[in-house]
Design an enzyme around this catalytic site. Structure first.
Site, mmCIF file in Angstrom:
data_model
loop_
_atom_site.group_PDB
_atom_site.id
_atom_site.type_symbol
_atom_site.label_atom_id
_atom_site.label_comp_id
_atom_site.label_asym_id
_atom_site.label_seq_id
_atom_site.Cartn_x
_atom_site.Cartn_y
_atom_site.Cartn_z
ATOM 1 N N ASN A 103 0.877 -1.175 0.000
ATOM 2 C CA ASN A 103 0.000 0.000 0.000
ATOM 3 C C ASN A 103 0.912 1.222 0.000
ATOM 4 O O ASN A 103 1.535 1.528 1.009
ATOM 5 C CB ASN A 103 -0.899 -0.032 1.241
ATOM 6 C CG ASN A 103 -1.727 1.232 1.379
ATOM 7 O OD1 ASN A 103 -1.761 2.066 0.473
ATOM 8 N ND2 ASN A 103 -2.396 1.366 2.517
ATOM 9 N N TRP A 104 0.972 1.894 -1.137
ATOM 10 C CA TRP A 104 1.929 2.999 -1.264
ATOM 11 C C TRP A 104 1.435 4.294 -0.644
ATOM 12 O O TRP A 104 2.177 5.284 -0.620
ATOM 13 C CB TRP A 104 2.281 3.216 -2.749
ATOM 14 C CG TRP A 104 3.091 2.102 -3.335
ATOM 15 C CD1 TRP A 104 3.661 1.065 -2.654
ATOM 16 C CD2 TRP A 104 3.423 1.907 -4.709
ATOM 17 N NE1 TRP A 104 4.332 0.235 -3.518
ATOM 18 C CE2 TRP A 104 4.203 0.734 -4.793
ATOM 19 C CE3 TRP A 104 3.140 2.605 -5.880
ATOM 20 C CZ2 TRP A 104 4.704 0.247 -5.996
ATOM 21 C CZ3 TRP A 104 3.634 2.123 -7.086
ATOM 22 C CH2 TRP A 104 4.413 0.955 -7.140
ATOM 23 N N LYS A 105 0.177 4.308 -0.217
ATOM 24 C CA LYS A 105 -0.373 5.510 0.438
ATOM 25 C C LYS A 105 -0.111 6.740 -0.434
ATOM 26 O O LYS A 105 -0.250 6.658 -1.649
ATOM 27 C CB LYS A 105 0.192 5.638 1.857
ATOM 28 C CG LYS A 105 -0.003 4.328 2.652
ATOM 29 C CD LYS A 105 0.229 4.429 4.119
ATOM 30 C CE LYS A 105 -0.046 3.087 4.782
ATOM 31 N NZ LYS A 105 0.098 3.108 6.237
ATOM 32 N N HIS A 138 -9.438 1.393 4.998
ATOM 33 C CA HIS A 138 -8.146 1.510 5.678
ATOM 34 C C HIS A 138 -8.298 2.444 6.877
ATOM 35 O O HIS A 138 -9.058 3.411 6.817
ATOM 36 C CB HIS A 138 -7.085 2.046 4.705
ATOM 37 C CG HIS A 138 -5.704 1.941 5.256
ATOM 38 N ND1 HIS A 138 -5.205 2.846 6.173
ATOM 39 C CD2 HIS A 138 -4.735 1.019 5.064
ATOM 40 C CE1 HIS A 138 -3.971 2.478 6.505
ATOM 41 N NE2 HIS A 138 -3.668 1.373 5.844
ATOM 42 N N GLU A 158 -6.558 4.742 7.903
ATOM 43 C CA GLU A 158 -6.278 6.160 7.600
ATOM 44 C C GLU A 158 -7.484 6.820 6.933
ATOM 45 O O GLU A 158 -7.702 8.023 7.099
ATOM 46 C CB GLU A 158 -5.004 6.267 6.745
ATOM 47 C CG GLU A 158 -3.768 6.014 7.613
ATOM 48 C CD GLU A 158 -2.581 5.389 6.904
ATOM 49 O OE1 GLU A 158 -2.545 5.397 5.662
ATOM 50 O OE2 GLU A 158 -1.691 4.872 7.602
ATOM 51 N N GLU A 179 -5.408 -4.945 10.407
ATOM 52 C CA GLU A 179 -4.366 -3.940 10.635
ATOM 53 C C GLU A 179 -4.622 -3.226 11.959
ATOM 54 O O GLU A 179 -5.402 -2.270 12.010
ATOM 55 C CB GLU A 179 -4.369 -2.911 9.493
ATOM 56 C CG GLU A 179 -4.108 -3.506 8.126
ATOM 57 C CD GLU A 179 -3.481 -2.487 7.170
ATOM 58 O OE1 GLU A 179 -2.469 -2.848 6.559
ATOM 59 O OE2 GLU A 179 -3.969 -1.353 7.064
ATOM 60 N N GLY A 222 2.678 2.065 10.841
ATOM 61 C CA GLY A 222 3.653 3.142 10.720
ATOM 62 C C GLY A 222 4.370 3.471 12.020
ATOM 63 O O GLY A 222 5.037 4.490 12.133
ATOM 64 N N SER A 258 3.521 -2.339 10.243
ATOM 65 C CA SER A 258 4.967 -2.438 10.432
ATOM 66 C C SER A 258 5.554 -3.787 10.008
ATOM 67 O O SER A 258 6.471 -4.307 10.649
ATOM 68 C CB SER A 258 5.339 -2.113 11.887
ATOM 69 O OG SER A 258 4.982 -0.766 12.194
ATOM 70 N N GLY A 270 2.906 -1.059 4.234
ATOM 71 C CA GLY A 270 3.042 0.341 3.873
ATOM 72 C C GLY A 270 4.502 0.679 3.604
ATOM 73 O O GLY A 270 5.047 0.413 2.527
ATOM 74 N N GLY A 271 5.167 1.252 4.618
ATOM 75 C CA GLY A 271 6.529 1.769 4.476
ATOM 76 C C GLY A 271 7.504 0.840 3.763
ATOM 77 O O GLY A 271 8.212 1.264 2.840
HETATM 78 P P1 13P Z 1 3.144 0.221 7.625
HETATM 79 O O1 13P Z 1 3.614 -1.041 6.993
HETATM 80 O O2 13P Z 1 3.898 1.437 7.150
HETATM 81 O O3 13P Z 1 3.038 0.109 9.102
HETATM 82 O O4 13P Z 1 1.638 0.460 7.082
HETATM 83 C C1 13P Z 1 0.737 -0.583 7.159
HETATM 84 C C2 13P Z 1 -0.473 -0.224 6.392
HETATM 85 O O5 13P Z 1 -1.195 0.684 6.758
HETATM 86 C C3 13P Z 1 -0.763 -0.974 5.168
HETATM 87 O O6 13P Z 1 -2.026 -0.687 4.681
#
Ligand code: 13P
Length: 252
Positions: A9-11, A95, A97, A167, A173, A213, A234-235
């Site tokens: 997920n590149w956000k 999600h 977020e 999640e 994050g 994470s 994500g990251g």
């Molecule tokens: P991180 O891997 O950066 O913690 O993010 C997880 C996420 O929100 C994937 O959708």
């Protein structure tokens, strides 16, 4: 047999050129990864170019959100039809977020989910508790509420086309990953909810991804859990090297 899924997920990261470059580099990695499905979720602006670059490869392209209507006066929103038009096959829904930045409710998640299914997209529906909910022993209750609300009115056949991502909000994050056992416990709760609502066959087939994470250093331990069918990252999905290591997670 549930085929594992490694999804990035590149956000709100990557320009069009960066997205295309990434896909070109990850295509040969995905081609060799017979053990899992590979999905990336670029931002809206890069979706069409990313899907074009990924065409004919083993890399599937997901959007990070969608509107539930086909079209209409909704400034800034993107419809399921538009996502299909851009070449997406998957879409992330609910999600944390989105739930927090945009106050999305389970009812909206449910509408988006039905719209995604109607458009032939594969939804990846996110659920997960906040830190204070976990600390007050309410994780299971939160997951139940999100599950019941998010999946209301679905048939077992609808449900069989969905992926779930667990999640925990406190792990996103933050560098603070759920332990494999902790994640597996929540996955068991979700699978049991699926069994009660949709039946044994659907519950044992649904893929439940863990997100929060996930990194090359911890993906092996998570994926070793019978209950964990993949990762939504994500990251650590933003760099080709680390995403490659995630796709090629250690396997027994
Ligand atoms: P991180 O891997 O950066 O913690 O993010 C997880 C996420 O929100 C994937 O959708």
């Amino acid at each position: 047999m549930r085929i594992p899924v490694i999804a990035g997920n590149w956000k709100m990261y990557k320009t069009i050129a960066e997205a295309v470059d990434f896909i070109e580099k990850i295509k040969p990695v995905a081609a060799k990864a017979d053990h899992c499905e590979v999905v990336v979720a670029p931002p809206f602006t890069a979706l069409a170019a990313a899907a074009h670059a990924a065409k004919g490869s083993k890399v599937a392209v997901a959007a990070q959100d969608l509107h539930s209507d086909k079209e209409g006066a909704h400034t800034g929103d993107v419809s399921p039809v538009m996502l299909r038009d851009a070449g997406c096959t998957h879409v992330i829904i609910g999600h944390s977020e989105r739930r927090h930045d945009h106050a999305e409710t389970d009812e909206q998640v449910n509408r988006k989910l039905k719209a995604a299914l109607a458009a032939g997209l594969t939804p990846i529906v996110c659920v997960g508790e906040m830190l204070e909910e976990r600390e007050s022993g309410r994780t299971e209750e939160v997951l139940r509420t999100q599950f019941e609300g998010g999946f209301a009115g679905l048939t077992p056949s609808d449900f069989s086309r969905i992926m779930i991502a667990y999640e925990p909000v406190w792990a996103i994050g933050t560098g603070r990953t759920a332990t494999p056992e902790m994640a597996a416990e929540s996955h068991r709760v979700l699978r049991e909810l699926a069994r009660k609502k949709f039946g044994e066959k659907e519950a044992s087939a649904v893929r439940i991804l863990y997100g929060g994470s996930v990194k090359p250093e911890n993906v092996g331990g998570l994926m070793a859990q019978e209950e964990i069918d993949g990762a939504l990252v994500g990251g650590a999905s933003l760099k080709v090297d680390s995403f490659t290591a995630l796709v090629n997670y250690p396997r027994a």
